[in-house]
Each structure stands twice: as C-alpha cells, then as structure tokens.
Scaffold this motif. Structure first.
Motif, PDB file in Angstrom:
ATOM      1  N   LEU A  29      61.183  44.601 138.487  1.00  0.00           N
ATOM      2  CA  LEU A  29      59.860  44.023 138.328  1.00  0.00           C
ATOM      3  C   LEU A  29      59.718  43.383 136.950  1.00  0.00           C
ATOM      4  O   LEU A  29      60.127  43.964 135.941  1.00  0.00           O
ATOM      5  N   ILE A  85      56.624  42.109 135.239  1.00  0.00           N
ATOM      6  CA  ILE A  85      55.185  41.877 135.217  1.00  0.00           C
ATOM      7  C   ILE A  85      54.624  42.715 134.077  1.00  0.00           C
ATOM      8  O   ILE A  85      55.095  43.813 133.812  1.00  0.00           O
ATOM      9  N   ARG A  87      52.027  44.928 131.639  1.00  0.00           N
ATOM     10  CA  ARG A  87      51.307  46.174 131.910  1.00  0.00           C
ATOM     11  C   ARG A  87      49.855  45.933 132.324  1.00  0.00           C
ATOM     12  O   ARG A  87      49.314  46.647 133.165  1.00  0.00           O
ATOM     13  N   LEU A 143      49.864  45.090 135.844  1.00  0.00           N
ATOM     14  CA  LEU A 143      50.130  46.293 136.648  1.00  0.00           C
ATOM     15  C   LEU A 143      48.857  47.119 136.789  1.00  0.00           C
ATOM     16  O   LEU A 143      48.547  47.625 137.871  1.00  0.00           O
ATOM     17  N   ASN A 144      48.126  47.254 135.704  1.00  0.00           N
ATOM     18  CA  ASN A 144      46.873  48.012 135.757  1.00  0.00           C
ATOM     19  C   ASN A 144      45.852  47.319 136.654  1.00  0.00           C
ATOM     20  O   ASN A 144      45.108  47.976 137.379  1.00  0.00           O
ATOM     21  N   PHE A 203      46.750  48.091 140.103  1.00  0.00           N
ATOM     22  CA  PHE A 203      46.412  49.481 140.399  1.00  0.00           C
ATOM     23  C   PHE A 203      44.917  49.618 140.700  1.00  0.00           C
ATOM     24  O   PHE A 203      44.520  50.284 141.656  1.00  0.00           O
ATOM     25  N   ARG A 204      44.106  48.938 139.900  1.00  0.00           N
ATOM     26  CA  ARG A 204      42.644  49.011 140.128  1.00  0.00           C
ATOM     27  C   ARG A 204      42.275  48.381 141.466  1.00  0.00           C
ATOM     28  O   ARG A 204      41.379  48.854 142.169  1.00  0.00           O
ATOM     29  N   PHE A 219      43.122  50.834 143.968  1.00  0.00           N
ATOM     30  CA  PHE A 219      42.127  51.900 143.897  1.00  0.00           C
ATOM     31  C   PHE A 219      40.861  51.498 144.651  1.00  0.00           C
ATOM     32  O   PHE A 219      40.238  52.327 145.320  1.00  0.00           O
ATOM     33  N   TYR A 254      48.058  54.756 143.774  1.00  0.00           N
ATOM     34  CA  TYR A 254      49.369  54.657 143.128  1.00  0.00           C
ATOM     35  C   TYR A 254      50.470  54.522 144.184  1.00  0.00           C
ATOM     36  O   TYR A 254      51.389  53.708 144.043  1.00  0.00           O
ATOM     37  N   LEU A 303      50.490  51.032 145.546  1.00  0.00           N
ATOM     38  CA  LEU A 303      51.047  50.083 144.582  1.00  0.00           C
ATOM     39  C   LEU A 303      52.566  50.222 144.514  1.00  0.00           C
ATOM     40  O   LEU A 303      53.294  49.233 144.532  1.00  0.00           O
ATOM     41  N   HIS A 304      53.027  51.454 144.478  1.00  0.00           N
ATOM     42  CA  HIS A 304      54.475  51.714 144.391  1.00  0.00           C
ATOM     43  C   HIS A 304      55.183  51.115 145.608  1.00  0.00           C
ATOM     44  O   HIS A 304      56.192  50.416 145.490  1.00  0.00           O
ATOM     45  N   VAL A 333      55.194  47.267 145.429  1.00  0.00           N
ATOM     46  CA  VAL A 333      56.170  46.742 144.466  1.00  0.00           C
ATOM     47  C   VAL A 333      57.568  46.806 145.071  1.00  0.00           C
ATOM     48  O   VAL A 333      58.349  45.849 144.983  1.00  0.00           O
TER      49      VAL A 333
END
Lengths: 162, 204
Positions: A5, A7, A9, A12-13, A16-17, A20, A30, A33-34, A37
């Motif tokens: 990857l 990209i 941080r 990435l956040n 993640f949001r 969420f 999470y 997202l995992h 990816v």
C-alpha cells in the motif's frame, strides 16, 4: 512482484472513518478497511491514480454485499411533499455529545454514510449524490431524517422551535 | 451539556475515530504477491539508467544498513505486528476450553495438531480457548491464555513454509527464539519442525 500500500496516514484515517460510518462499530470498521486494502492489492489493475477513492469504493461494495448476505434490507422513504432545503436546516441545529451518540446508534448504514460524507468530508448534497450514484433527493431525505430524529430526541423547548 | 452546531459536532465525533499506530502499521504491512508480468510497453521503459540504479542498490544492500533492514527482518516485523494487532483486538473465541485435547479436536482444518510448545513452560499459563485465524495469509490457530496476573497471552501456530514466513529460528535445531519488543509487548517467534509459533504477552 510484491504489491504494498502506498497511501498516507491521513488518507488511511479518512478511509477508516468512512468504514466506521458504515459499520458503526470500531472493530468492524477496521476489519472492513483491512479486507478492502487486501482486495485492492490483490486486484491486478495497474496505474490506479486515486487509491483513496478506489479503496473507498471497494469498502462500500463489500459492506453492502455483506448486508445483502445478512438479508438486512433498508428502504428509503422519500416524502415528495418535503421540499425544505434540509442542508441549511441541519446547519442551524445545536446538539450535545450525548444526544449525538444516542442518535448515531439509531441511524441506518445508508443514513450514517450520507451524514459522514456531509459532516466528515464536507460534501454538499449534490456531491454526495454524485459520489454514491443516488438521486440528490435521496440524500436530502436521509439528511432530513437525521433532523427529525434529533427533533424527536429533544423536547420542543430545547430544540429552539425547529 | 455543551451544545455545538450539528455539523461541527459530527466532524469532531468522526475525527475522534483514528487508527492506532499498530493498526496503521498492520495496514501498511499488507502485501500480496502479484503475478503481473511486464508488458511490452513497460519493457520499453527499462533504461540503462534504471539498470545502473539497480547495480548501485545491490551494492548498498551489502552494507550494514541492509543487515538491519533485510527482507527477512521486515517480514518478521510484519508477522509480529499482525499477531500483536490481533492480540489487542481480543476478538471473541470460537471455542472456550482449558483442555488442549478439545483444542486439538476443534482445529481439524489445520494440517498439524496445535500443541503447547516447551517454549511456554515456566510462564504459568492457563488456556481459555481459541479461534481460527490466519498468519500472513496462512490458516492458523489463535489460542488465548491467561498468565498468573490475569493478563491475556496470545499464541499463534501455523504450518511453516519459507515463502510466507522467511527464515525463522528453529528450536528443534537448538536455535533460540527471536524476541521483539513492540509497544510494550514481548513478541516471541520460533519454529519447531514444520510449525511456526508466535507468542504475544505484556513485557514484564
């Protein structure tokens, strides 16, 4: 050849949001997202210019596929008589943290998604409609339902007449 | 209770949801093998300059810097981070039992029977259960223990192969397990025969 990857941080956040907003629970977000990816890296598409948008789309598709498998059906109720510009109405609402967290638990995934894009990413209803490939009216309908939920949660005195 | 404009309150709520350092590391360490082949138009871009750069890189790789950043070292770090991430998630167990025999009966999808390595002796662990998981994409057993202080200890086992796990200390041959300290946790990694094991516990 090993693909990894690339990209930053902050992106990435943001992803993640977004996850969420779909999943409501941190752990599920999470995992989503995992998995997204991993799927992105497994796809052999070369030269993806916008990894962020691509992974976001994978996450969305994965989430709603899972919902369909779980037979979670959500219907959008669109009141054709409601022509209020829900965006500007929402801007006027004042809310405390407790109420917000309470209402967040009551929202559907599609409502949370729209609300995240509106508040978290600062998109307009038209931009949200374009991103999700849904009618602008549907976006406004989901925003309006948030407004109504907040109104019901508060007493009319506290809500300042909205 | 303090009230804020809805949009700001929501934005603040979302911004409070952040990935931890371990989660970020785990995501950044995801890698897949691609069978992508160079097509003809890609081959056109392999210039003599790129070849020269590769030669220089090969020379750099023989320095001490390479020793500390070798692919094997990086792979072991990824393994450790993967186990640590799952250790911290405290996911629900598929089977709750203190019996290693019941564990062995449950994990019949592995091509080995999970066992309690001699490396666990003297730690004072109580088995509480396990779940199926993966380690670097290979199906694995994730067993959970409690130590004498009630702390959770995580124990992964998977079938070892060099492609997925690289070079790992083989205790069957008298080599010592590798211990990595990460975010206050002691991560021990070793193999015995064709089984790779990783133990995650709080650094005492």
């Amino acid at each position: 050849m090993t693909k990894v990857l690339s990209i930053d941080r902050e992106s990435l956040n943001k992803l993640f949001r977004y996850c969420f907003s779909l999943c409501k629970q941190r752990e599920d977000a999470y995992d989503l997202l995992h998995d997204s990816v991993e799927k992105y890296l497994q796809q052999s598409r070369p030269n993806v210019t916008n990894q962020f948008a691509f992974i976001k789309r994978i996450a969305r598709n994965r989430f709603y596929d899972q919902q369909r498998r779980k037979k979670v059906v959500q219907f959008d109720v669109f009141d054709e008589d409601e022509f209020v510009d829900s965006e500007s109405d929402l801007e006027k609402i004042m809310v405390d943290k407790l109420t917000l967290n309470r209402i967040w638990q009551l929202l559907s995934a599609s409502e949370r998604e729209v609300i995240y894009l509106w508040a978290g990413e600062g998109l307009s209803a038209s931009e949200i409609a374009s991103e999700l490939s849904i009618p602008r009216a549907t976006v406004l309908s989901r925003l309006r339902r948030l407004r109504l939920r907040i109104a019901r949660d508060y007493s009319s005195d506290q809500f300042g007449g909205i | 209770m303090v009230k804020k404009p809805l949009r700001s309150a929501l934005k603040e709520k979302f911004e409070n949801e952040c990935l931890s350092e371990i989660e970020i590391s785990s995501l950044e360490s995801i890698s897949v093998e691609s069978s992508e082949r160079l097509n003809h138009s890609n081959k056109k871009f392999i210039t003599w300059g790129a070849i020269a750069a590769s030669v220089l890189l090969a020379i750099a790789l023989t320095t001490q810097t390479y020793f500390f950043n070798s692919p094997n070292h990086a792979l072991q770090n990824r393994i450790v981070r993967e186990v640590l991430t799952n250790h911290l998630k405290i996911t629900s167990l598929d089977i709750e039992t203190s019996s290693i025999n019941e564990i062995r009966q449950y994990f019949d999808r592995l091509n080995f029977a999970p066992y309690l390595s001699s490396q666990l002796k003297g730690i004072g662990l109580k088995l509480v259960g396990g779940r199926y998981c993966t380690l670097q994409g290979v199906i694995a057993s994730h067993l959970r223990f409690l130590d004498h202080s009630g702390n959770i200890v995580t124990y992964y086992q998977a079938h070892y192969d060099q492609t997925h796990f690289g070079e790992i200390a083989n205790v069957s041959l008298g080599e010592k397990p590798k211990i990595v300290y990460d975010h206050g946790y002691a991560m021990t990694i070793w193999r015995e025969g064709n089984v790779v094991s990783v133990l995650a516990r709080a650094k005492s």
